[in-house]
Scaffold this motif. Structure first.
Motif, PDB file in Angstrom:
ATOM      1  N   LEU A 255      -9.541  27.021  27.965  1.00  0.00           N
ATOM      2  CA  LEU A 255      -9.054  26.201  28.989  1.00  0.00           C
ATOM      3  C   LEU A 255      -7.480  26.283  28.638  1.00  0.00           C
ATOM      4  N   ALA A 256      -6.808  26.963  29.409  1.00  0.00           N
ATOM      5  CA  ALA A 256      -5.384  27.012  29.111  1.00  0.00           C
ATOM      6  C   ALA A 256      -4.679  26.279  30.179  1.00  0.00           C
TER       7      ALA A 256
ATOM      8  N   THR B  14      -0.009  40.648  28.840  1.00  0.00           N
ATOM      9  CA  THR B  14       0.500  39.875  30.044  1.00  0.00           C
ATOM     10  C   THR B  14      -0.503  38.931  30.296  1.00  0.00           C
ATOM     11  N   TYR B  15       0.044  37.685  30.911  1.00  0.00           N
ATOM     12  CA  TYR B  15      -1.088  36.810  31.399  1.00  0.00           C
ATOM     13  C   TYR B  15      -0.698  36.522  33.161  1.00  0.00           C
ATOM     14  N   ARG B  16      -1.746  36.621  33.692  1.00  0.00           N
ATOM     15  CA  ARG B  16      -1.308  36.715  35.051  1.00  0.00           C
ATOM     16  C   ARG B  16      -2.109  35.487  35.668  1.00  0.00           C
ATOM     17  N   GLU B  28       3.592  35.754  36.042  1.00  0.00           N
ATOM     18  CA  GLU B  28       3.242  36.659  34.875  1.00  0.00           C
ATOM     19  C   GLU B  28       4.103  36.374  33.567  1.00  0.00           C
ATOM     20  N   VAL B  29       3.322  36.240  32.578  1.00  0.00           N
ATOM     21  CA  VAL B  29       3.974  35.920  31.322  1.00  0.00           C
ATOM     22  C   VAL B  29       3.643  36.945  30.309  1.00  0.00           C
ATOM     23  N   GLU B  30       4.789  37.663  30.076  1.00  0.00           N
ATOM     24  CA  GLU B  30       4.522  38.832  28.896  1.00  0.00           C
ATOM     25  C   GLU B  30       4.474  37.987  27.753  1.00  0.00           C
ATOM     26  N   GLY B  49       6.223  31.844  13.413  1.00  0.00           N
ATOM     27  CA  GLY B  49       7.146  31.852  14.815  1.00  0.00           C
ATOM     28  C   GLY B  49       6.999  30.678  15.556  1.00  0.00           C
ATOM     29  N   PRO B  50       8.069  30.352  16.522  1.00  0.00           N
ATOM     30  CA  PRO B  50       8.241  29.448  17.225  1.00  0.00           C
ATOM     31  C   PRO B  50       7.056  29.113  18.253  1.00  0.00           C
ATOM     32  N   ASN B  51       7.012  27.894  18.735  1.00  0.00           N
ATOM     33  CA  ASN B  51       5.792  27.655  19.766  1.00  0.00           C
ATOM     34  C   ASN B  51       6.126  28.617  20.956  1.00  0.00           C
ATOM     35  N   GLY B  52       5.138  29.143  21.487  1.00  0.00           N
ATOM     36  CA  GLY B  52       5.124  30.054  22.421  1.00  0.00           C
ATOM     37  C   GLY B  52       5.541  31.537  22.238  1.00  0.00           C
ATOM     38  N   ALA B  53       5.678  31.659  20.914  1.00  0.00           N
ATOM     39  CA  ALA B  53       5.738  33.231  20.587  1.00  0.00           C
ATOM     40  C   ALA B  53       4.896  34.362  20.734  1.00  0.00           C
ATOM     41  N   GLY B  54       3.697  33.738  20.803  1.00  0.00           N
ATOM     42  CA  GLY B  54       2.601  34.897  20.870  1.00  0.00           C
ATOM     43  C   GLY B  54       1.687  35.036  19.767  1.00  0.00           C
ATOM     44  N   LYS B  55       1.865  34.003  18.890  1.00  0.00           N
ATOM     45  CA  LYS B  55       1.037  34.046  17.717  1.00  0.00           C
ATOM     46  C   LYS B  55      -0.437  33.703  18.055  1.00  0.00           C
ATOM     47  N   THR B  56      -0.805  32.848  18.712  1.00  0.00           N
ATOM     48  CA  THR B  56      -2.432  32.694  19.379  1.00  0.00           C
ATOM     49  C   THR B  56      -2.885  34.031  20.316  1.00  0.00           C
ATOM     50  N   THR B  57      -1.819  34.213  21.006  1.00  0.00           N
ATOM     51  CA  THR B  57      -2.311  35.608  21.674  1.00  0.00           C
ATOM     52  C   THR B  57      -2.612  36.531  20.947  1.00  0.00           C
ATOM     53  N   THR B 205       1.062  29.228  10.905  1.00  0.00           N
ATOM     54  CA  THR B 205       1.008  27.940  10.473  1.00  0.00           C
ATOM     55  C   THR B 205       2.590  27.578  10.853  1.00  0.00           C
ATOM     56  N   HIS B 206       2.929  26.410  10.870  1.00  0.00           N
ATOM     57  CA  HIS B 206       4.292  25.879  11.008  1.00  0.00           C
ATOM     58  C   HIS B 206       4.912  25.458   9.934  1.00  0.00           C
ATOM     59  N   TYR B 207       4.132  25.430   9.042  1.00  0.00           N
ATOM     60  CA  TYR B 207       4.654  24.762   7.375  1.00  0.00           C
ATOM     61  C   TYR B 207       4.925  25.887   6.633  1.00  0.00           C
ATOM     62  N   ARG B 329      12.170  31.868  25.247  1.00  0.00           N
ATOM     63  CA  ARG B 329      10.801  31.939  25.678  1.00  0.00           C
ATOM     64  C   ARG B 329      10.576  33.401  26.232  1.00  0.00           C
ATOM     65  N   PRO B 330       9.148  33.847  26.319  1.00  0.00           N
ATOM     66  CA  PRO B 330       9.062  35.248  26.829  1.00  0.00           C
ATOM     67  C   PRO B 330       9.740  35.155  28.158  1.00  0.00           C
ATOM     68  N   LEU B 331       9.948  36.298  28.635  1.00  0.00           N
ATOM     69  CA  LEU B 331      10.341  36.408  29.908  1.00  0.00           C
ATOM     70  C   LEU B 331       9.440  36.289  31.032  1.00  0.00           C
TER      71      LEU B 331
HETATM   72  N1  LIG Z   1      -4.200  31.391  29.485  1.00  0.00           N
HETATM   73  C1  LIG Z   1      -2.749  31.607  29.560  1.00  0.00           C
HETATM   74  N2  LIG Z   1      -2.168  31.774  30.760  1.00  0.00           N
HETATM   75  C2  LIG Z   1      -0.938  32.031  30.648  1.00  0.00           C
HETATM   76  N3  LIG Z   1       0.047  31.967  30.076  1.00  0.00           N
HETATM   77  C3  LIG Z   1      -0.455  31.596  28.810  1.00  0.00           C
HETATM   78  C4  LIG Z   1      -1.829  31.508  28.300  1.00  0.00           C
HETATM   79  N4  LIG Z   1      -2.012  31.289  26.926  1.00  0.00           N
HETATM   80  C5  LIG Z   1      -0.779  31.448  26.591  1.00  0.00           C
HETATM   81  N5  LIG Z   1       0.179  31.684  27.662  1.00  0.00           N
HETATM   82  C6  LIG Z   1       1.588  31.834  27.428  1.00  0.00           C
HETATM   83  O1  LIG Z   1       1.975  32.854  26.442  1.00  0.00           O
HETATM   84  C7  LIG Z   1       2.969  32.499  25.684  1.00  0.00           C
HETATM   85  C8  LIG Z   1       2.361  32.642  24.186  1.00  0.00           C
HETATM   86  O2  LIG Z   1       1.587  31.612  23.855  1.00  0.00           O
HETATM   87  P1  LIG Z   1       0.716  31.538  22.383  1.00  0.00           P
HETATM   88  O3  LIG Z   1      -0.228  30.569  22.841  1.00  0.00           O
HETATM   89  O4  LIG Z   1       0.276  32.991  21.926  1.00  0.00           O
HETATM   90  O5  LIG Z   1       1.854  31.050  21.494  1.00  0.00           O
HETATM   91  P2  LIG Z   1       2.062  30.500  20.009  1.00  0.00           P
HETATM   92  O6  LIG Z   1       2.660  31.375  19.285  1.00  0.00           O
HETATM   93  O7  LIG Z   1       0.562  30.510  19.599  1.00  0.00           O
HETATM   94  O8  LIG Z   1       2.728  29.094  20.254  1.00  0.00           O
HETATM   95  P3  LIG Z   1       2.085  27.698  19.291  1.00  0.00           P
HETATM   96  O9  LIG Z   1       2.987  27.952  18.220  1.00  0.00           O
HETATM   97  O10 LIG Z   1       2.600  26.850  20.290  1.00  0.00           O
HETATM   98  O11 LIG Z   1       0.705  27.808  19.047  1.00  0.00           O
HETATM   99  C9  LIG Z   1       3.381  31.253  25.870  1.00  0.00           C
HETATM  100  O12 LIG Z   1       4.557  31.222  26.823  1.00  0.00           O
HETATM  101  C10 LIG Z   1       2.149  30.460  26.925  1.00  0.00           C
HETATM  102  O13 LIG Z   1       2.871  29.638  27.836  1.00  0.00           O
END
Ligand SMILES: Nc1ncnc2c1ncn2[C@@H]1O[C@H](COP(=O)(O)OP(=O)(O)OP(=O)(O)O)[C@@H](O)[C@H]1O
Ligand SMILES: [Mg+2]
Lengths: 256, 336
Positions: A255-256, B14-16, B28-30, B49-57, B205-207, B329-331
């Motif tokens: 759920l994003a 890339t998320y669409r 579109e988010v790369e 990496g900072p929030n939104g860096a792409g770690k979870t992705t 981790t952020h720690y 932030r990612p472009l």
């Molecule tokens: N399902 C999705 N649909 C669209 N964009 C997404 C989706 N999931 C993540 N993003 C975007 O992709 C980018 C990377 O997200 P990601 O969750 O990988 O970051 P992160 O490094 O894990 O951040 P955090 O430290 O906050 O967990 C962000 O800009 C986010 O907004």
């Protein structure tokens, strides 16, 4: 064997999870009473008090169907909301096997509605519980539940593929009750519904349960119900594999 | 068996998404833009990496939950797209947060369910579940429903679930979020033990202290690409030739912070809040004494302790991340 065990344990635990929901509990308390009442009065008004049991059984079947329709149709969306969809999809198994226990659980939960409807019918309106084949009834109901659970998998797959599935869910509830002959005999319905009815596992499941309650050859109907359901299961499984892949490409598991 | 536990080459995602209904807009988010990395068997690898860096992705690309837009990845030699099931057999995934559990089931039932799903043999399940409940200190409360659990307890249950089938490669996405300090220390010990016995771990981790203590190697990711990669000691060198001044203060304004940024010799300056006080951290070139200038810029602000220290991993991290700060932030491309 291991597979059956997985499906069994999965269905059991999902039934536990489902049946503890406050919404389910409230529904389970009220709906059967309403259904028993409706069934009894419909048939009393129709001047056929002899068929009260059939009516109560029919009302119970409607309960099973509603549970499967709403529970299975929304199964994937529900798991997504809970955040569990990703975790179950990570299991090293075909995706359909991860969803089947859930749809089976919705059918099992629905069975409660059947039992409660019968019980309320007996307590409130004195519906005589004299089944034509009591033992077969106890077999036909789980058979029907199994069939509907498998049919549920097809519903689950179909509904994630279609946008606005929620609207569809609501429109499917009553027509399928009717077309499957859960409440009124198929003979009173217009002829064109015949082929549709014949293709639906709900029709044959309902027929088997009715036959067990009020007399008839239970086995053929039950067999056909399970055969059609198996077909639904296979189709649903193929669709589910496609759905899973698509979800991974479109990032819709979470759920994003 | 493959030489590497994790291999990624040119990984992109890339998320669409579509927003709006009457006039739909495609967005579109790369999120990941060309990640290459290899992690050896039994290695403990950190992704910072900072929030939104792409770690979870990145983690979800590696653990089969997402299909890459481009590039390839292998886990223990198995391709994540074409050999999904082989990959899933070998991996465990733990994410931070309190969702993803069956609320109305007990911890034991949750674990029982996932043990079945993940193929833990029937006769082993009971022992394995008891073992894990003890490991994450949920024994004694395992029969209570998860809905009554605290956030940290849920997190610990997540961890137990991730370990059920003894995965060879473990993905931990912020596993210590919401976990109390004692439990966090135990968690670090558990992770270190797993790595010592041959489990490969990819950790975000952020720690910084956690990463510093645990990781054999760390990649710093920002804007979807790896900005630096190396051992913690190697990364610390990004802050070589710098020194750090920390000033406890009450009421630093943005304007003052901006002024400090422009002082000669200052490389980074940031304010974090610690309780009632703020902590101003200024990184400067080692040869320049910026203390007097900084204190002058803070004229009128009530100050507490002032101290100078050597840079830590965190300072190095800040230096690396700020280097790419331009588009933080990612472009994001918006096309109608
Ligand atoms: N399902 C999705 N649909 C669209 N964009 C997404 C989706 N999931 C993540 N993003 C975007 O992709 C980018 C990377 O997200 P990601 O969750 O990988 O970051 P992160 O490094 O894990 O951040 P955090 O430290 O906050 O967990 C962000 O800009 C986010 O907004
Ligand atoms: Mg993240």
């Amino acid at each position: 064997m291991k597979l059956l065990r997985m499906i069994g344990v999965g269905a059991l635990l999902h039934t536990k999870q489902l049946s503890r929901s406050p919404f389910e509990i409230a529904t389970a308390l009220i709906v059967p009473v309403v259904q028993a009442t409706l069934a009894v009065y419909l048939f009393r008004a129709g001047g056929e008090p002899g068929r009260l049991l059939e009516a109560a059984v029919g009302a119970g079947l409607m309960g099973v169907w509603s549970s499967v329709l709403f529970g299975s149709g929304g199964a994937i969306q529900n798991q997504r909301w809970q955040g569990t969809l990703e975790m179950i999809m990570l299991a090293p198994r075909p995706p359909a096997l991860m969803i089947l226990p859930i749809t089976l659980a919705t059918a099992v939960t629905g069975t409660y509605a059947m039992l409660a409807t019968l019980l309320w019918g007996r307590l409130l309106y004195g519906v005589p519980l004299d089944f034509a084949h009591p033992l077969l009834f106890l077999l036909a109901v789980p058979g029907c539940v199994l069939g509907l659970g498998m049919f549920g998998l097809l519903l689950a797959a179909t509904f994630v593929l279609m946008r606005n599935a929620n609207a569809l869910t609501n429109t499917l509830e009553y027509p399928i009750w009717l077309v499957s002959g859960m409440l009124v005999p198929l003979t009173v319905l217009p002829g064109w519904t015949g082929p549709i009815a014949a293709a639906l596992p709900t029709t044959w499941g309902a027929r088997a349960v009715h036959e067990a309650a009020s007399g008839g050859p239970v086995w053929p109907s039950l067999g056909i119900c399970l055969a059609i359901s198996l077909g639904c299961l296979i189709t649903g499984a193929l669709m589910m594999t496609y759905v899973e892949r698509r979800a991974r490409a479109a990032a819709t598991l979470a759920l994003a | 068996m493959s030489e590497y536990a994790i291999e990624a080459a040119g990984l992109r995602r890339t998320y669409r998404s579509r927003t709006g209904w009457l006039r739909p807009q495609r967005r579109e988010v790369e999120a990941v833009r060309g990640v290459d990395l290899t992690v050896g068997n039994g290695e403990l690898f950190g992704l910072l990496g900072p929030n939104g860096a792409g770690k979870t992705t990145t983690i979800k690309l590696l653990n089969t939950l997402l299909i890459p837009t481009a590039g390839t990845a292998r886990i223990c030699g198995h391709d994540v797209v074409t050999e999904t099931r082989e990959v899933r057999r070998r991996i465990g995934y733990v994410f931070g947060g309190d969702r993803g559990l069956y609320e109305r089931l007990s911890a034991r039932d949750n674990l029982r369910y996932f043990a079945e799903l993940y193929g833990v043999p029937g006769r082993e399940q009971k022992r394995r579940i008891a073992e894990l409940l003890e490991l994450v200190r949920l024994d004694g409360r395992e029969n209570e429903r998860v809905e009554g659990y605290s956030r940290g307890m849920r997190q610990r249950l997540h961890i137990a679930r991730g370990l059920l089938h003894r995965p060879k490669v473990l993905f931990l996405d912020e596993p210590s979020i919401g976990v109390d300090p004692v439990a966090a220390r135990e968690l670090r010990q558990t992770v270190a033990d797993l790595a010592a016995t041959g489990t490969t771990v990819l950790l975000t981790t952020h720690y910084m202290a956690e990463a510093d203590e645990l990781c054999d190697r760390i990649a710093v990711i920002a804007s979807g690409t790896i900005q630096a990669l190396g051992t913690p000691a190697e990364l610390r060198r990004h802050a070589d030739g710098r020194q750090v001044l920390e000033v406890e203060a009450y009421g630093v304004t943005d304007a003052q912070l901006a002024t400090i940024h422009t002082l000669p010799g200052v490389r980074e300056a940031s304010v974090t809040v610690a309780g009632a006080a703020q902590v101003l951290t200024v990184q400067s070139d080692a040869g320049v004494d910026v203390q007097a200038d900084v204190l002058r810029a803070l004229d009128g602000v009530r100050l507490g302790r002032v101290s100078a220290r050597q840079p830590t991993l965190e300072d190095a991290y800040v230096a690396i991340v700020n280097r790419v700060a331009a588009p933080s932030r990612p472009l994001e491309a918006v096309t109608a």
